[in-house]
Structures are given as structure tokens and as C-alpha cells.
Design a protein around this motif. Structure first.
Motif, PDB file in Angstrom:
ATOM      1  N   SER A  30     -24.157   3.082   4.896  1.00 59.98           N
ATOM      2  CA  SER A  30     -23.905   4.629   5.212  1.00 59.98           C
ATOM      3  C   SER A  30     -24.076   4.760   6.348  1.00 59.98           C
ATOM      4  N   VAL A  31     -22.818   5.381   6.681  1.00 59.20           N
ATOM      5  CA  VAL A  31     -21.795   5.517   7.260  1.00 59.20           C
ATOM      6  C   VAL A  31     -21.311   7.166   7.909  1.00 59.20           C
ATOM      7  N   THR A  32     -21.654   7.971   8.946  1.00 59.21           N
ATOM      8  CA  THR A  32     -21.013   9.686   9.349  1.00 59.21           C
ATOM      9  C   THR A  32     -19.437   9.796   9.733  1.00 59.21           C
ATOM     10  N   VAL A  33     -18.682  10.094   9.199  1.00 61.63           N
ATOM     11  CA  VAL A  33     -17.404   9.899   9.101  1.00 61.63           C
ATOM     12  C   VAL A  33     -17.528  11.881   8.638  1.00 61.63           C
ATOM     13  N   GLY A  34     -16.907  11.765  10.552  1.00 61.95           N
ATOM     14  CA  GLY A  34     -15.967  13.741  10.186  1.00 61.95           C
ATOM     15  C   GLY A  34     -16.924  14.689   9.429  1.00 61.95           C
ATOM     16  N   GLY A  35     -18.523  14.570  10.080  1.00 62.50           N
ATOM     17  CA  GLY A  35     -20.043  15.085   9.392  1.00 62.50           C
ATOM     18  C   GLY A  35     -20.426  14.712   8.073  1.00 62.50           C
ATOM     19  N   VAL A  36     -19.711  14.221   7.067  1.00 62.69           N
ATOM     20  CA  VAL A  36     -20.042  13.807   6.332  1.00 62.69           C
ATOM     21  C   VAL A  36     -20.664  12.271   5.856  1.00 62.69           C
ATOM     22  N   VAL A  37     -21.748  11.799   5.069  1.00 63.79           N
ATOM     23  CA  VAL A  37     -22.159  10.725   5.504  1.00 63.79           C
ATOM     24  C   VAL A  37     -21.618   9.815   4.492  1.00 63.79           C
ATOM     25  N   VAL A  38     -20.774   8.892   4.194  1.00 62.94           N
ATOM     26  CA  VAL A  38     -20.573   7.882   3.416  1.00 62.94           C
ATOM     27  C   VAL A  38     -20.998   6.638   2.972  1.00 62.94           C
ATOM     28  N   SER A  39     -20.889   6.133   2.019  1.00 61.23           N
ATOM     29  CA  SER A  39     -21.158   4.686   1.415  1.00 61.23           C
ATOM     30  C   SER A  39     -20.755   4.216   0.623  1.00 61.23           C
ATOM     31  N   LYS A  40     -19.529   4.679   0.084  1.00 57.83           N
ATOM     32  CA  LYS A  40     -18.269   3.636  -0.796  1.00 57.83           C
ATOM     33  C   LYS A  40     -16.915   4.113  -0.347  1.00 57.83           C
ATOM     34  N   ALA A  41     -15.886   2.700  -0.949  1.00 55.69           N
ATOM     35  CA  ALA A  41     -14.288   3.919  -0.463  1.00 55.69           C
ATOM     36  C   ALA A  41     -13.830   3.086  -1.023  1.00 55.69           C
ATOM     37  N   THR A  42     -12.399   3.434  -1.522  1.00 53.09           N
ATOM     38  CA  THR A  42     -11.764   2.792  -2.404  1.00 53.09           C
ATOM     39  C   THR A  42     -10.984   2.466  -1.751  1.00 53.09           C
ATOM     40  N   LEU A  43     -10.854   0.751  -2.378  1.00 52.35           N
ATOM     41  CA  LEU A  43      -9.943  -0.221  -2.603  1.00 52.35           C
ATOM     42  C   LEU A  43      -8.676  -0.571  -3.102  1.00 52.35           C
ATOM     43  N   HIS A  44      -8.498   0.729  -3.453  1.00 48.46           N
ATOM     44  CA  HIS A  44      -7.215   1.076  -4.647  1.00 48.46           C
ATOM     45  C   HIS A  44      -6.909  -0.237  -5.469  1.00 48.46           C
ATOM     46  N   ASN A  45      -6.806  -1.632  -5.657  1.00 48.50           N
ATOM     47  CA  ASN A  45      -6.097  -2.383  -6.554  1.00 48.50           C
ATOM     48  C   ASN A  45      -6.418  -3.636  -6.281  1.00 48.50           C
ATOM     49  N   GLU A  46      -6.134  -4.653  -6.736  1.00 43.91           N
ATOM     50  CA  GLU A  46      -6.260  -6.163  -6.701  1.00 43.91           C
ATOM     51  C   GLU A  46      -5.221  -6.567  -4.791  1.00 43.91           C
ATOM     52  N   ASP A  47      -4.473  -6.436  -5.335  1.00 38.69           N
ATOM     53  CA  ASP A  47      -2.855  -6.350  -4.545  1.00 38.69           C
ATOM     54  C   ASP A  47      -3.562  -5.562  -2.829  1.00 38.69           C
ATOM     55  N   GLU A  48      -4.172  -4.633  -2.832  1.00 40.41           N
ATOM     56  CA  GLU A  48      -4.655  -3.907  -1.827  1.00 40.41           C
ATOM     57  C   GLU A  48      -5.589  -4.953  -1.030  1.00 40.41           C
ATOM     58  N   ILE A  49      -6.680  -5.484  -2.000  1.00 43.22           N
ATOM     59  CA  ILE A  49      -7.842  -6.012  -1.972  1.00 43.22           C
ATOM     60  C   ILE A  49      -7.325  -7.544  -1.431  1.00 43.22           C
ATOM     61  N   ALA A  50      -5.729  -8.073  -1.334  1.00 41.15           N
ATOM     62  CA  ALA A  50      -5.390  -9.697  -0.956  1.00 41.15           C
ATOM     63  C   ALA A  50      -4.611  -9.047   0.442  1.00 41.15           C
ATOM     64  N   ARG A  51      -3.930  -7.651  -0.155  1.00 38.18           N
ATOM     65  CA  ARG A  51      -2.914  -7.419   1.680  1.00 38.18           C
ATOM     66  C   ARG A  51      -4.355  -7.345   2.697  1.00 38.18           C
ATOM     67  N   LYS A  52      -5.286  -7.008   2.749  1.00 42.27           N
ATOM     68  CA  LYS A  52      -5.596  -6.655   3.775  1.00 42.27           C
ATOM     69  C   LYS A  52      -7.414  -7.451   3.928  1.00 42.27           C
ATOM     70  N   ASP A  53      -7.145  -8.353   3.064  1.00 40.35           N
ATOM     71  CA  ASP A  53      -8.342  -9.875   2.953  1.00 40.35           C
ATOM     72  C   ASP A  53      -8.987  -8.740   3.438  1.00 40.35           C
ATOM     73  N   VAL A  54     -10.190  -8.109   2.222  1.00 37.81           N
ATOM     74  CA  VAL A  54     -10.889  -7.484   2.203  1.00 37.81           C
ATOM     75  C   VAL A  54     -12.216  -8.638   1.414  1.00 37.81           C
ATOM     76  N   ARG A  55     -13.843  -9.119   2.188  1.00 37.10           N
ATOM     77  CA  ARG A  55     -14.818  -9.705   1.415  1.00 37.10           C
ATOM     78  C   ARG A  55     -15.733  -9.605   2.234  1.00 37.10           C
ATOM     79  N   LEU A  56     -17.135  -9.805   1.462  1.00 41.55           N
ATOM     80  CA  LEU A  56     -17.787  -9.475   0.405  1.00 41.55           C
ATOM     81  C   LEU A  56     -18.707  -9.955   2.310  1.00 41.55           C
ATOM     82  N   GLY A  57     -19.160  -8.448   3.458  1.00 44.85           N
ATOM     83  CA  GLY A  57     -19.838  -8.602   4.797  1.00 44.85           C
ATOM     84  C   GLY A  57     -18.913  -8.032   5.882  1.00 44.85           C
ATOM     85  N   ASP A  58     -17.976  -8.124   5.534  1.00 48.56           N
ATOM     86  CA  ASP A  58     -16.903  -7.743   5.849  1.00 48.56           C
ATOM     87  C   ASP A  58     -17.286  -6.587   7.076  1.00 48.56           C
ATOM     88  N   THR A  59     -16.515  -6.401   8.405  1.00 50.03           N
ATOM     89  CA  THR A  59     -16.809  -5.257   9.101  1.00 50.03           C
ATOM     90  C   THR A  59     -15.739  -4.727   9.214  1.00 50.03           C
TER      91      THR A  59
END
Length: 217
Positions: A30-59
Motif C-alpha cells: 500500500s502506498v499513497t498516490v495523490g491523497g489516495v491509498v493504493v494497493s492494486k494497479a492494472t497491468l492491462h494484458n499479457e503483452d503489457e506484462i511482457a513489454r514492461k517485463d513486470v515480475r513478482l517482487g519488482d519495485t
């Protein structure tokens, strides 16, 4: 400009929509962004994960623009763990186990389980009773999920037979007489519906409110 913040991805949850689409959602520290506490974020789709190379544990850097769900902007590579591995996108539906295949656009992976997939059925119910469709007050998301799990509704038509299960509804935990009366009244009021709202309520892919109005005409 969109507010940004840095946090860590704890998990990637695959959500199944009413049309079977598999949508990845990052579960965050959980982190505060623009005065709102955020605990989840969209990754859109499979290709977006691959393009950004998002992995578990990533900052990651996330941003929140307007009221839309926060999104992952980029991975902070110099903070990546040495033992991290690429995310393995599921080829099977995480709910029903049916094959999940790329649709005709080649972008979205969809569960092929159809109405055999409980996640799709529940999401279709939520769409069916929504404000732009049958507009049934008193049937929020949690109530829809509970009624489905208890076998009180299996198809949309079952909603209109709930009056015959009134005694069962009144004995359910968290349902007072007023809430049951309000629900049954709302169901009765929704029996007469315009054609465009009815078409929209069916939840056909590519048929939003505008296309439903065109078809009704």
C-alpha cells in the motif's frame, strides 16, 4: 500531470471478466498516490506484462490519473531481486480450468469455459442488474456473489422468481425485512424495460449502450 509513487509488487492476480477476458492486476504494498491509498494497479494484458517485463517482487513506479484505476508505469530495474523470473501468464482459466486462448484481436486472452465458468456467470449477473441494464436496487456485487454461491440464482431468469423464495431471503444473515422488501420491489419495477436496456443487459461482446440503442431502433 498524473501523480506517481514507487512501491513493490507482492502478487499478480488474474481476474476473469464476464466475457472471459483474463485481466492481470498487480497487488502492491500500500502506498499513497495523490491523497489516495493504493494497493492494486492494472497491468492491462499479457503483452503489457511482457513489454514492461513486470515480475513478482519488482519495485515499480505507479501513477494515478483522474479516477481511473492506478497503472504500472515502469519497473525500477536496479532494484530487481537477483533470483526473479519472468511472469508465466496462465494458459488455463484460474477459476474453471478451461483453456484460455487469444481472441481474434490477438491482445486479450479469454477463458473458453463460457457459462461453465462461475466467474463469467457471476460477472454477467452483475452486468445484468447494473444501473444501465435492469437497474435492480439491492442486488450489489456481494449479494449477487452470495446468492449465486448458495444456488438461489443460476440464470438471470431466477432473479424474477426470488419472490417465491422470500422466506429464504428473510432468514439470510445480514438481510433485514426492509432490505428484502426493497429488493423485491426493485425486481418488480424492473420487469418492464426498454428494448435497448434489455439488449445491453444480455452482455453481448461489442454491444455497449450505444450499439444497443442502434439495434433497438
Amino acid at each position: 500531470p498524473a501523480e506517481r509513487a514507487m512501491t513493490i509488487i507482492n502478487d499478480i492476480d488474474i481476474q476473469v471478466g464476464r466475457t472471459g477476458s483474463l485481466t492481470p492486476v498487480a497487488k502492491l504494498n500500500s502506498v499513497t498516490v495523490g491523497g489516495v491509498v493504493v494497493s492494486k494497479a492494472t497491468l492491462h494484458n499479457e503483452d503489457e506484462i511482457a513489454r514492461k517485463d513486470v515480475r513478482l517482487g519488482d519495485t515499480v513506479v505507479i501513477q494515478r490519473a483522474g479516477d481511473v484505476i492506478p497503472q504500472v508505469v515502469e519497473v525500477v530495474l536496479d532494484k530487481r531481486m537477483v533470483n526473479s523470473v519472468p511472469f508465466d501468464y496462465p494458459k488455463l482459466c484460474p477459476v474453471c480450468g478451461a483453456d484460455a486462448v487469444r481472441d481474434e484481436t490477438g491482445v486479450v486472452r479469454r477463458c473458453t469455459g463460457g457459462l461453465m465458468c462461475s466467474a463469467q456467470v457471476v460477472e454477467r449477473f452483475k452486468h445484468f442488474v447494473s444501473k444501465a441494464a435492469f437497474n435492480i436496487d439491492g442486488l450489489g456485487n456481494k449479494h449477487v456473489e452470495a446468492l449465486f454461491e448458495e444456488g438461489l440464482i443460476k440464470t438471470p431468469a431466477d432473479i424474477f422468481y426470488l419472490k417465491g423464495r422470500e422466506s429464504v431471503l428473510r432468514n439470510r444473515d445480514g438481510w433485514g425485512d426492509k432490505s428484502v422488501d426493497k429488493l423485491l420491489e426493485s425486481i418488480d419495477n424492473s420487469r418492464n424495460i426498454t428494448l435497448d436496456r434489455f439488449i445491453f443487459a444480455l452482455g453481448i461482446r461489442q454491444i455497449g449502450q450505444a450499439n444497443a440503442r442502434l439495434l433497438a431502433k
